[in-house]
Design an enzyme around this catalytic site. Structure first.
Site, PDB file in Angstrom:
ATOM      1  N   ALA A   9      37.277  -2.183  19.330  1.00 27.23           N
ATOM      2  CA  ALA A   9      35.925  -3.029  19.751  1.00 27.23           C
ATOM      3  C   ALA A   9      35.322  -2.446  20.944  1.00 27.23           C
ATOM      4  O   ALA A   9      36.271  -2.484  21.928  1.00 27.23           O
ATOM      5  CB  ALA A   9      35.828  -4.288  19.170  1.00 27.23           C
ATOM      6  N   THR A  10      34.306  -2.396  21.006  1.00 31.37           N
ATOM      7  CA  THR A  10      33.428  -2.473  22.373  1.00 31.37           C
ATOM      8  C   THR A  10      32.209  -3.458  22.327  1.00 31.37           C
ATOM      9  O   THR A  10      31.377  -3.159  21.400  1.00 31.37           O
ATOM     10  CB  THR A  10      33.240  -0.878  22.852  1.00 31.37           C
ATOM     11  OG1 THR A  10      34.382  -0.307  22.787  1.00 31.37           O
ATOM     12  CG2 THR A  10      32.807  -1.058  24.506  1.00 31.37           C
ATOM     13  N   ALA A  11      32.031  -4.186  23.117  1.00 27.37           N
ATOM     14  CA  ALA A  11      31.020  -4.872  23.344  1.00 27.37           C
ATOM     15  C   ALA A  11      30.627  -5.159  24.961  1.00 27.37           C
ATOM     16  O   ALA A  11      31.295  -5.083  25.852  1.00 27.37           O
ATOM     17  CB  ALA A  11      31.244  -6.561  22.870  1.00 27.37           C
TER      18      ALA A  11
END
Length: 203
Positions: A9-11
């Site tokens: 995941a990347t935020a």
């Protein structure tokens, strides 16, 4: 010894002079297996507050529900909205209380209150740091380099949106467990607006 399974995941989050942008890619993966390309990792709490997260989807959803319930309870009891920092502190206490069996999620808390725009970064144990911009997850190293180059203190909300999309596209292109498009929440004094950006990469 078994192989480590990577949960991708990347935020990213960016504080602008007139608001805050939170954004995350949509792929849900387990190792190098893609479970879904429609996972939501950005959650609107109320019209002035949202969170974005990287980690295990179930833990992200649980944390979002906890914040939403407590924000609503505070508003019903006091007839005013909680500040961004007060909700981040509550979440910090909850995450720290689970330190022996932690939530597998890093969190960005962003919003606007009477004190202005806020972006708060939290690790799985609830450490709380307020910053101008941040990136979390498996693609964070790729995304943060774009944010480092493009951020300025007088950035507008719309320019912050473009920068967030650019940072996530950089992560999606190079991080095999990030992808599937981008969800964004733009928050200013008028409220929270959700948007989606489709990402097509040349393979």
């Amino acid at each position: 010894m078994g192989e480590e399974v990577q949960i991708g995941a990347t935020a990213v989050g960016i504080k602008a002079k007139d608001g805050v942008v939170l954004a995350a890619e949509k792929r849900v993966s387990y190792g190098f297996y893609t479970l879904s390309s429609a996972g939501r990792k950005v959650f609107v709490i109320d019209d002035k507050l949202a969170i974005a997260s990287a980690g295990i989807i179930a833990d992200m959803q649980s944390l979002a529900r906890i914040v939403k319930i407590n924000a609503k309870a505070y508003e019903l009891e006091t007839r005013k909205k909680p500040t961004v920092r007060s909700m981040a502190k509550l979440l910090s206490v909850i995450m720290f209380s689970r330190r022996y069996m932690p939530f597998f999620a890093e969190v960005l808390v962003g919003g606007v209150d009477e004190e202005g725009s806020h972006l708060i970064v939290m690790d799985p144990l609830g450490s709380l740091i307020e910053d101008n911009y941040a990136a979390l997850g498996t693609g964070a190293k790729l995304a943060i380099s774009v944010l480092d180059t493009g951020y300025r203190e007088d950035i507008t909300l719309q320019d912050a949106k473009k920068l967030a999309v650019k940072a996530l596209k950089a992560a999606i292109e190079r991080d095999p467990v990030s992808g599937g498009g981008i969800d964004l929440v733009l928050i200013d004094q008028t409220g929270a607006k959700e948007e989606e950006v489709k990402v097509q990469l040349l393979i």
